[in-house]
Design a protein around this motif. Structure first.
Motif, PDB file in Angstrom:
ATOM      1  N   SER A 147    -122.168 -41.194 101.540  1.00  0.00           N
ATOM      2  CA  SER A 147    -123.572 -41.564 101.410  1.00  0.00           C
ATOM      3  C   SER A 147    -123.884 -41.882  99.953  1.00  0.00           C
ATOM      4  N   ILE A 148    -125.026 -42.532  99.722  1.00  0.00           N
ATOM      5  CA  ILE A 148    -125.448 -42.789  98.348  1.00  0.00           C
ATOM      6  C   ILE A 148    -125.577 -41.473  97.581  1.00  0.00           C
ATOM      7  N   GLY A 149    -126.163 -40.467  98.219  1.00  0.00           N
ATOM      8  CA  GLY A 149    -126.322 -39.185  97.563  1.00  0.00           C
ATOM      9  C   GLY A 149    -125.003 -38.567  97.141  1.00  0.00           C
ATOM     10  N   GLU A 150    -124.007 -38.628  98.016  1.00  0.00           N
ATOM     11  CA  GLU A 150    -122.689 -38.074  97.691  1.00  0.00           C
ATOM     12  C   GLU A 150    -122.059 -38.829  96.522  1.00  0.00           C
ATOM     13  N   ILE A 151    -122.264 -40.144  96.491  1.00  0.00           N
ATOM     14  CA  ILE A 151    -121.649 -40.947  95.437  1.00  0.00           C
ATOM     15  C   ILE A 151    -122.265 -40.657  94.079  1.00  0.00           C
ATOM     16  N   ILE A 152    -123.602 -40.647  93.989  1.00  0.00           N
ATOM     17  CA  ILE A 152    -124.212 -40.456  92.668  1.00  0.00           C
ATOM     18  C   ILE A 152    -124.026 -39.022  92.159  1.00  0.00           C
ATOM     19  N   ARG A 153    -123.631 -38.120  93.045  1.00  0.00           N
ATOM     20  CA  ARG A 153    -123.318 -36.754  92.622  1.00  0.00           C
ATOM     21  C   ARG A 153    -121.820 -36.556  92.381  1.00  0.00           C
ATOM     22  N   SER A 154    -121.028 -37.595  92.629  1.00  0.00           N
ATOM     23  CA  SER A 154    -119.578 -37.481  92.494  1.00  0.00           C
ATOM     24  C   SER A 154    -119.153 -37.522  91.028  1.00  0.00           C
ATOM     25  N   SER A 155    -117.990 -36.976  90.764  1.00  0.00           N
ATOM     26  CA  SER A 155    -117.467 -36.968  89.391  1.00  0.00           C
ATOM     27  C   SER A 155    -117.165 -38.384  88.917  1.00  0.00           C
TER      28      SER A 155
END
Length: 384
Positions: free
Chosen positions: A332-340
């Motif tokens: 998801s977009i949320g998972e990506i922008i929180r990814s390292s």
């Protein structure tokens, strides 16, 4: 692609009628005052959009512990009916595009994460038959929705305009010269007709002529400035200069020959700044124009902190080499922008030495750094 104000003097019967309903004394107002009122309402609307963006940038700058992009730059298709010689994208065309439902899901996720603006581009986005549905999904999820097009299909496929706030139409040269440059017969006439169609039938949609400054555009600045004035729309100059090596793209490094030197760009933008001072509807910021005039070749970039770039197959791209760091089909977009991975790109963007001459990256980075000249220039979009 996406930052300007509406100085267009719309005076449609519908708008005039609306003001009559709102003000019982409107019958005594002159047509000029009614047009001014309508224009000011639209300015306030767009100023609100810009202020919201500035507020979120400041919040991310000082209070967020992770990247909080607010703009979605979505290449909805890489297919195109033109063959522009300086196109960055045409040498790695793939057909594996996101489906309508996948895109709707992504736009809903963007709303959840606080994105408030989007630009849908290509390729040629109007090639997608579902573009009206995509624009509607973008607007319904609270995003100020922009579309960048070559203008060829506007009059044939206008339904996307019902849910679009701003349209960029590419025009680089008069008549057949434009057709030859973009290798698309009849393109100039269709683009002009498309702009006229929007102005007549969708007067509240902002329209920009988007002119690409390249080695092929010499001598056309005054022409496009006059054309924008005649068509009652705005004008935006983009620069064909990426400071990127394209040799890994099937040996297509000839793209470099369409990039102007810093010295030539400085000369060009002195002319553009002079045209702007004469009152032509040029909406590049003074901050951006002065950057090029002064032949600066480096700035602390913060663009990935502001904008997420999504390719047609759902890959999220690094801006400096256009290579994927994530996949929206898998995350998801949320998972990506929180990814390292995304954090690394965003947090280290200020060390990028490519200094690509991107209008939005320069303006956005100046705003992120709270540089007064940038703030002044961007504010002018709404109040001039």
């Amino acid at each position: 692609m996406t930052q300007t104000t509406d100085i267009i003097q719309d005076s449609t019967a519908g708008e005039t009628q609306a003001f009559k309903k709102e003000d019982s004394n409107s019958s005594s107002k002159s047509p000029g005052k009614l047009k001014s009122m309508a224009r000011n309402v639209r300015r306030l609307h767009y100023f609100g959009h810009l202020f919201s963006g500035m507020k979120q940038v400041v919040h991310s700058r000082f209070f967020s512990r992770r990247p909080r992009p607010i703009s979605l730059s979505h290449m909805v298709t890489n297919r195109c009916n033109s063959d522009c010689p300086y196109c960055f994208w045409k040498h790695h065309v793939k057909q594996d595009e996101l489906s309508t439902e996948e895109i709707k899901r992504i736009y809903a996720e963007a709303k959840k994460e606080g994105f408030f603006t989007s630009i849908l581009w290509g390729g040629e986005p109007l090639i997608r038959e579902d573009l009206p549905e995509l624009c509607r999904a973008s607007q319904e999820n609270g995003m100020y929705t922009k579309v960048a097009t070559n203008g060829y299909f506007i009059t044939e496929r206008p339904d996307f305009l019902k849910n679009t706030d701003l349209v960029f139409v590419s025009l680089d040269a008069p008549g057949k010269d434009h057709d030859d440059l973009r290798r698309t017969p009849g393109l100039y006439d269709r683009a002009v007709s498309g702009i006229e169609y929007i102005r007549k039938n969708y007067p509240k949609v902002r329209v920009y002529i988007c002119h690409c400054v390249s080695t092929e555009s010499d001598g056309n600045f005054k022409f496009v400035a006059d054309l924008a004035t005649d068509l009652d729309c705005l004008l935006y100059f983009v620069v064909n200069k990426s400071n990127q090596d394209f040799e890994d793209w099937q040996g297509k490094n000839e793209l470099k020959k369409y990039e102007k030197t810093d010295e030539k760009l400085s000369e060009d933008f002195k002319l553009i700044k002079d045209l702007k001072s004469q009152g032509y509807p040029i909406k590049n910021s003074d901050y951006f124009i002065d950057y090029l005039i002064e032949k600066k070749n480096y700035y602390n970039c913060h663009w990935p902190k502001i904008t997420m770039v999504v390719y047609s197959d759902g890959k999220v791209l690094r801006c400096y080499d256009r290579k994927p760091i994530a996949d929206l089909r898998k995350q998801s977009i949320g998972e990506i922008i929180r990814s390292s991975e995304y954090r690394y790109v965003a947090e280290n963007s200020g060390n990028c030495k490519l200094a690509c001459v991107g209008n939005y990256s320069i303006d956005g980075s100046g705003l992120w750094n709270l540089e007064w000249h940038a703030i002044q220039s961007i504010a002018q979009f709404a109040i001039v």
